[in-house]
Write an enzyme that holds these catalytic residues in place. Structure first.
Site, PDB file in Angstrom:
ATOM      1  N   SER A  61       0.829  -1.211   0.000  1.00  0.00           N
ATOM      2  CA  SER A  61       0.000   0.000   0.000  1.00  0.00           C
ATOM      3  C   SER A  61       0.857   1.252   0.000  1.00  0.00           C
ATOM      4  O   SER A  61       1.712   1.422   0.873  1.00  0.00           O
ATOM      5  CB  SER A  61      -0.881   0.046   1.249  1.00  0.00           C
ATOM      6  OG  SER A  61      -1.689  -1.080   1.326  1.00  0.00           O
TER       7      SER A  61
ATOM      8  N   HIS B  28      -4.584   0.519  -5.180  1.00  0.00           N
ATOM      9  CA  HIS B  28      -3.804  -0.616  -5.654  1.00  0.00           C
ATOM     10  C   HIS B  28      -4.018  -0.691  -7.168  1.00  0.00           C
ATOM     11  O   HIS B  28      -5.073  -1.100  -7.626  1.00  0.00           O
ATOM     12  CB  HIS B  28      -4.263  -1.921  -5.001  1.00  0.00           C
ATOM     13  CG  HIS B  28      -4.110  -1.931  -3.510  1.00  0.00           C
ATOM     14  ND1 HIS B  28      -3.116  -2.634  -2.873  1.00  0.00           N
ATOM     15  CD2 HIS B  28      -4.796  -1.308  -2.540  1.00  0.00           C
ATOM     16  CE1 HIS B  28      -3.218  -2.448  -1.571  1.00  0.00           C
ATOM     17  NE2 HIS B  28      -4.245  -1.645  -1.337  1.00  0.00           N
TER      18      HIS B  28
ATOM     19  N   HIS C 274      -5.142  -9.152  -1.333  1.00  0.00           N
ATOM     20  CA  HIS C 274      -5.195  -9.390   0.111  1.00  0.00           C
ATOM     21  C   HIS C 274      -6.260 -10.435   0.439  1.00  0.00           C
ATOM     22  O   HIS C 274      -7.321 -10.475  -0.191  1.00  0.00           O
ATOM     23  CB  HIS C 274      -5.528  -8.094   0.862  1.00  0.00           C
ATOM     24  CG  HIS C 274      -4.497  -7.025   0.727  1.00  0.00           C
ATOM     25  ND1 HIS C 274      -4.531  -6.082  -0.268  1.00  0.00           N
ATOM     26  CD2 HIS C 274      -3.383  -6.755   1.469  1.00  0.00           C
ATOM     27  CE1 HIS C 274      -3.494  -5.270  -0.142  1.00  0.00           C
ATOM     28  NE2 HIS C 274      -2.767  -5.656   0.902  1.00  0.00           N
TER      29      HIS C 274
ATOM     30  N   TYR D  77      -8.106 -10.339   2.994  1.00  0.00           N
ATOM     31  CA  TYR D  77      -9.312  -9.662   3.507  1.00  0.00           C
ATOM     32  C   TYR D  77     -10.248  -9.188   2.400  1.00  0.00           C
ATOM     33  O   TYR D  77     -11.409  -8.883   2.645  1.00  0.00           O
ATOM     34  CB  TYR D  77      -8.960  -8.488   4.441  1.00  0.00           C
ATOM     35  CG  TYR D  77      -8.212  -7.340   3.799  1.00  0.00           C
ATOM     36  CD1 TYR D  77      -8.846  -6.449   2.940  1.00  0.00           C
ATOM     37  CD2 TYR D  77      -6.864  -7.142   4.068  1.00  0.00           C
ATOM     38  CE1 TYR D  77      -8.157  -5.404   2.351  1.00  0.00           C
ATOM     39  CE2 TYR D  77      -6.162  -6.092   3.491  1.00  0.00           C
ATOM     40  CZ  TYR D  77      -6.813  -5.235   2.630  1.00  0.00           C
ATOM     41  OH  TYR D  77      -6.133  -4.216   2.048  1.00  0.00           O
ATOM     42  N   GLU D  78      -9.733  -9.127   1.164  1.00  0.00           N
ATOM     43  CA  GLU D  78     -10.597  -8.739   0.049  1.00  0.00           C
ATOM     44  C   GLU D  78     -11.522  -9.878  -0.358  1.00  0.00           C
ATOM     45  O   GLU D  78     -12.435  -9.675  -1.166  1.00  0.00           O
ATOM     46  CB  GLU D  78      -9.748  -8.325  -1.160  1.00  0.00           C
ATOM     47  CG  GLU D  78      -8.964  -7.037  -0.951  1.00  0.00           C
ATOM     48  CD  GLU D  78      -8.043  -6.746  -2.124  1.00  0.00           C
ATOM     49  OE1 GLU D  78      -8.506  -6.129  -3.101  1.00  0.00           O
ATOM     50  OE2 GLU D  78      -6.874  -7.152  -2.070  1.00  0.00           O
TER      51      GLU D  78
ATOM     52  N   ALA E 257       2.990  -1.952   4.176  1.00  0.00           N
ATOM     53  CA  ALA E 257       2.799  -0.966   5.236  1.00  0.00           C
ATOM     54  C   ALA E 257       2.381  -1.746   6.475  1.00  0.00           C
ATOM     55  O   ALA E 257       1.628  -2.711   6.367  1.00  0.00           O
ATOM     56  CB  ALA E 257       1.718   0.029   4.839  1.00  0.00           C
TER      57      ALA E 257
ATOM     58  N   MET F 227      -1.379  -6.853   7.195  1.00  0.00           N
ATOM     59  CA  MET F 227      -2.434  -7.735   6.679  1.00  0.00           C
ATOM     60  C   MET F 227      -2.019  -8.421   5.379  1.00  0.00           C
ATOM     61  O   MET F 227      -2.871  -8.720   4.534  1.00  0.00           O
ATOM     62  CB  MET F 227      -3.713  -6.919   6.442  1.00  0.00           C
ATOM     63  CG  MET F 227      -4.179  -6.121   7.650  1.00  0.00           C
ATOM     64  SD  MET F 227      -5.605  -5.096   7.260  1.00  0.00           S
ATOM     65  CE  MET F 227      -5.690  -4.067   8.747  1.00  0.00           C
ATOM     66  N   SER F 228      -0.739  -8.666   5.211  1.00  0.00           N
ATOM     67  CA  SER F 228      -0.280  -9.262   3.943  1.00  0.00           C
ATOM     68  C   SER F 228       1.002 -10.046   4.166  1.00  0.00           C
ATOM     69  O   SER F 228       1.306 -10.458   5.283  1.00  0.00           O
ATOM     70  CB  SER F 228      -0.031  -8.138   2.922  1.00  0.00           C
ATOM     71  OG  SER F 228       1.060  -7.333   3.312  1.00  0.00           O
TER      72      SER F 228
ATOM     73  N   ASN G 291       2.216   3.611  10.917  1.00  0.00           N
ATOM     74  CA  ASN G 291       1.533   4.121  12.125  1.00  0.00           C
ATOM     75  C   ASN G 291       1.982   3.252  13.285  1.00  0.00           C
ATOM     76  O   ASN G 291       2.482   2.153  13.069  1.00  0.00           O
ATOM     77  CB  ASN G 291       0.009   3.995  11.955  1.00  0.00           C
ATOM     78  CG  ASN G 291      -0.415   2.553  11.671  1.00  0.00           C
ATOM     79  OD1 ASN G 291      -0.293   2.076  10.532  1.00  0.00           O
ATOM     80  ND2 ASN G 291      -0.854   1.852  12.686  1.00  0.00           N
TER      81      ASN G 291
ATOM     82  N   HIS H 107      -6.794   4.533   7.587  1.00  0.00           N
ATOM     83  CA  HIS H 107      -6.085   4.203   6.344  1.00  0.00           C
ATOM     84  C   HIS H 107      -5.429   5.462   5.776  1.00  0.00           C
ATOM     85  O   HIS H 107      -4.370   5.393   5.149  1.00  0.00           O
ATOM     86  CB  HIS H 107      -7.054   3.573   5.340  1.00  0.00           C
ATOM     87  CG  HIS H 107      -6.389   3.061   4.102  1.00  0.00           C
ATOM     88  ND1 HIS H 107      -5.405   2.085   4.114  1.00  0.00           N
ATOM     89  CD2 HIS H 107      -6.549   3.381   2.794  1.00  0.00           C
ATOM     90  CE1 HIS H 107      -4.994   1.840   2.881  1.00  0.00           C
ATOM     91  NE2 HIS H 107      -5.672   2.620   2.060  1.00  0.00           N
TER      92      HIS H 107
HETATM   93  N1  HPA Z   1      -2.348  -2.976  11.673  1.00  0.00           N
HETATM   94  C1  HPA Z   1      -2.501  -3.855  10.663  1.00  0.00           C
HETATM   95  N2  HPA Z   1      -2.172  -3.578   9.414  1.00  0.00           N
HETATM   96  C2  HPA Z   1      -1.646  -2.370   9.156  1.00  0.00           C
HETATM   97  C3  HPA Z   1      -1.466  -1.407  10.158  1.00  0.00           C
HETATM   98  C4  HPA Z   1      -1.836  -1.726  11.488  1.00  0.00           C
HETATM   99  O1  HPA Z   1      -1.700  -0.945  12.432  1.00  0.00           O
HETATM  100  N3  HPA Z   1      -0.930  -0.304   9.553  1.00  0.00           N
HETATM  101  C5  HPA Z   1      -0.796  -0.609   8.245  1.00  0.00           C
HETATM  102  N4  HPA Z   1      -1.228  -1.853   7.984  1.00  0.00           N
END
Ligand code: HPA
Length: 275
Positions: free
Chosen positions: A29, A60, A82, A84-85, A112, A210-211, A234, A246
């Site tokens: 991302s 994406h 992903h 989750y998609e 990320a 998440m990847s 973050n 996001h």
């Molecule tokens: N958690 C999970 N996935 C993420 C995060 C997070 O804080 N930041 C970017 N992708």
């Protein structure tokens, strides 16, 4: 996706780009801009590739970009799939097998991630030393096709130590701060709760995303060398007194883009030279 499906995708791609990309890149991302630096690019949207899943999430782009990066023939995924998609892990990881079939030997995975380690800061880059599969499933579940790899692949050095040392040397030369740590792969798409973040820290995680984990399992199965880099976009939930969004993830990756680009390009150049 069976062996024939993978071969069909690879055969199609070989008609579009005749050189052999020894290095594959999966761009996370906000990090897809790296593909814009590829010279003489050949761009192939996922929806043109036989048997390829199609990307849905905003931000994406969804294409493979072939070409030269720092003198090396590469193939980059601009946009990944992903779990989750709603894609099966089989679909999520299929591009890795296609890359292997195209001749890729080294895979650079980027993402990320939220910082779990409290000595990290948003904007840091982190070299993956290892990962924890916290997705509750595994892309290799099901019958094993020996043409792809062995039934029980070794994961004791998932992130190649020589590549990690090379990455650290590159970061040092470029004066880029590079953290190191363990990436936890969660399914998402909800971010973690503060309690989950504390639990993941106790488990030994330094960053969470998440990847990446499914792709790396398939890459190791395929015998690829892997290097992983997270952009700590973050701090994970509960560490700072603010909610996660996001937008923050995208803002931070934008901010560290230049460092990220320089580091990865330098690493690619070094891999190319060492071949
Ligand atoms: N958690 C999970 N996935 C993420 C995060 C997070 O804080 N930041 C970017 N992708």
């Amino acid at each position: 996706m069976n062996y024939e499906n993978i071969m069909e995708a690879a055969s199609y791609l070989k008609t579009k780009f005749t050189a052999t990309p020894k290095i594959g890149l999966i761009l996370g991302s906000g990090l897809g801009v790296l593909a814009d630096e590829i010279e003489n690019p050949v761009k192939i949207p996922y929806n043109e590739i036989p048997n390829f899943p199609v990307s849905t999430v905003e931000g994406h782009a969804g294409q493979l970009v072939f070409g030269l990066l720092k003198g090396a023939n590469v193939v980059a995924m601009q946009g990944r799939f992903h779990f989750y998609e709603g894609y099966s892990l089989d679909k999520v990881t299929a591009p890795v097998r296609v890359m292997k079939e195209l001749g890729v030997e080294t895979l650079i995975v980027t993402n990320a991630a939220g910082g779990i380690n409290e000595s990290f800061q948003a904007g840091d880059l982190m070299l993956l030393t290892d990962h924890i599969n916290n997705m509750g499933t595994n892309p290799l579940i099901g019958p094993n096709d020996d043409k792809f790899g062995v039934r029980f692949p070794d994961m004791s050095e998932s992130y190649d130590i020589k590549l990690r040392n090379m990455a650290k040397k590159c970061a040092k030369e470029l004066n880029i701060k590079l953290q190191e740590g363990v990436y936890v792969g969660n399914t998402g798409p909800s971010y973690e709760t503060p309690a989950e973040v504390r639990a993941l820290r106790t488990l030994g995680g330094d960053a969470v995303g998440m990847s990446t984990v499914p792709e790396v399992i398939i890459a190791k199965h395929a015998g690829l060398k892997v290097l992983g880099i997270s952009c700590i976009s973050n701090m994970a939930a509960g560490i700072l007194d603010q909610p996660l969004s996001h937008d923050e993830v995208i803002e931070t990756t934008d901010r560290v883009r230049a460092n990220f680009l320089n580091l990865v390009k330098n690493i690619v150049e070094n891999i190319q030279k060492s071949n």
